[in-house]
Design a protein around this motif. Structure first.
Motif, PDB file in Angstrom:
ATOM      1  N   LYS A  21     -19.525   4.513   0.336  1.00  8.99           N
ATOM      2  CA  LYS A  21     -19.135   5.765   0.718  1.00  8.99           C
ATOM      3  C   LYS A  21     -20.781   5.855   0.792  1.00  8.99           C
ATOM      4  O   LYS A  21     -21.807   5.446   0.661  1.00  8.99           O
ATOM      5  CB  LYS A  21     -19.213   6.950  -0.209  1.00  8.99           C
ATOM      6  CG  LYS A  21     -18.321   6.767  -0.876  1.00  8.99           C
ATOM      7  CD  LYS A  21     -17.608   7.916  -0.406  1.00  8.99           C
ATOM      8  CE  LYS A  21     -15.943   7.692  -1.009  1.00  8.99           C
ATOM      9  NZ  LYS A  21     -14.862   8.343  -0.356  1.00  8.99           N
ATOM     10  N   ASN A  26     -17.465   3.519   7.292  1.00 10.95           N
ATOM     11  CA  ASN A  26     -16.621   4.586   7.491  1.00 10.95           C
ATOM     12  C   ASN A  26     -16.112   4.704   8.337  1.00 10.95           C
ATOM     13  O   ASN A  26     -14.847   4.911   8.450  1.00 10.95           O
ATOM     14  CB  ASN A  26     -17.347   5.528   6.613  1.00 10.95           C
ATOM     15  CG  ASN A  26     -17.292   5.434   5.115  1.00 10.95           C
ATOM     16  OD1 ASN A  26     -16.849   4.863   4.543  1.00 10.95           O
ATOM     17  ND2 ASN A  26     -18.731   6.377   5.080  1.00 10.95           N
ATOM     18  N   TRP A  29     -13.461   2.014   9.012  1.00 10.74           N
ATOM     19  CA  TRP A  29     -12.630   2.145   7.914  1.00 10.74           C
ATOM     20  C   TRP A  29     -11.412   3.011   8.373  1.00 10.74           C
ATOM     21  O   TRP A  29      -9.828   3.013   7.715  1.00 10.74           O
ATOM     22  CB  TRP A  29     -12.945   2.045   6.920  1.00 10.74           C
ATOM     23  CG  TRP A  29     -13.723   0.917   6.404  1.00 10.74           C
ATOM     24  CD1 TRP A  29     -13.632  -0.772   6.351  1.00 10.74           C
ATOM     25  CD2 TRP A  29     -14.931   1.059   5.464  1.00 10.74           C
ATOM     26  NE1 TRP A  29     -14.650  -1.379   6.075  1.00 10.74           N
ATOM     27  CE2 TRP A  29     -15.390  -0.531   5.182  1.00 10.74           C
ATOM     28  CE3 TRP A  29     -15.833   1.976   4.747  1.00 10.74           C
ATOM     29  CZ2 TRP A  29     -17.016  -0.639   4.500  1.00 10.74           C
ATOM     30  CZ3 TRP A  29     -16.854   1.073   3.578  1.00 10.74           C
ATOM     31  CH2 TRP A  29     -16.539   0.393   3.906  1.00 10.74           C
TER      32      TRP A  29
END
Length: 128
Positions: A21, A26, A29
């Motif tokens: 996280k 991110n 992804w």
């Protein structure tokens, strides 16, 4: 939260979507999930990803399949059980694996290989 993973300890460490996280990847992804329906983190430990997938789907199968699973009798190796029993064995072994309750050397994959072998033998019975 994923309904069928309630009895898995440390879910945030075990489910790939919780890994890394705040990572700078991110956005990448997110693009992969939009394009493919999953992202590369699922491939980091594909055996683990498969075991989570199988665990959740076998639980739903047991919950939803509207027939007597004891009618299918299957022999694997020298052991003969009905489909319901084989699924119970699989769910128990998957739970142990996902909860890191298997006492095995890192390189000894015999417990995990047994899960795959059982699944291989019962897969063609898993329809309703």
């Amino acid at each position: 939260m994923r309904e069928y993973l309630k009895d898995i300890k440390n879910k945030n460490e075990k489910i790939h979507y919780y890994w890394n996280k705040g990572d700078s990847r991110n956005p990448q992804w997110a693009k992969e999930r939009k394009r493919y329906g999953f992202d590369e983190r699922e491939t980091w430990s594909l055996d683990h990803t498969f075991f989570i997938w199988l665990y959740e789907r076998l639980q739903m199968y047991v919950e939803c399949a509207n027939y007597d699973m004891t009618q299918h009798v299957i022999t694997i190796g020298d052991k003969t059980e009905n489909l319901q029993t084989w699924i119970s064995i699989l769910l128990n072994d998957l739970r142990k694996t996902l909860n890191d309750e298997v006492d095995a050397d890192f390189f000894d994959k015999s417990f995990e290989q047994n899960i795959v072998n059982i699944f291989k033998e019962i897969i063609l019975y898993l329809w309703w």
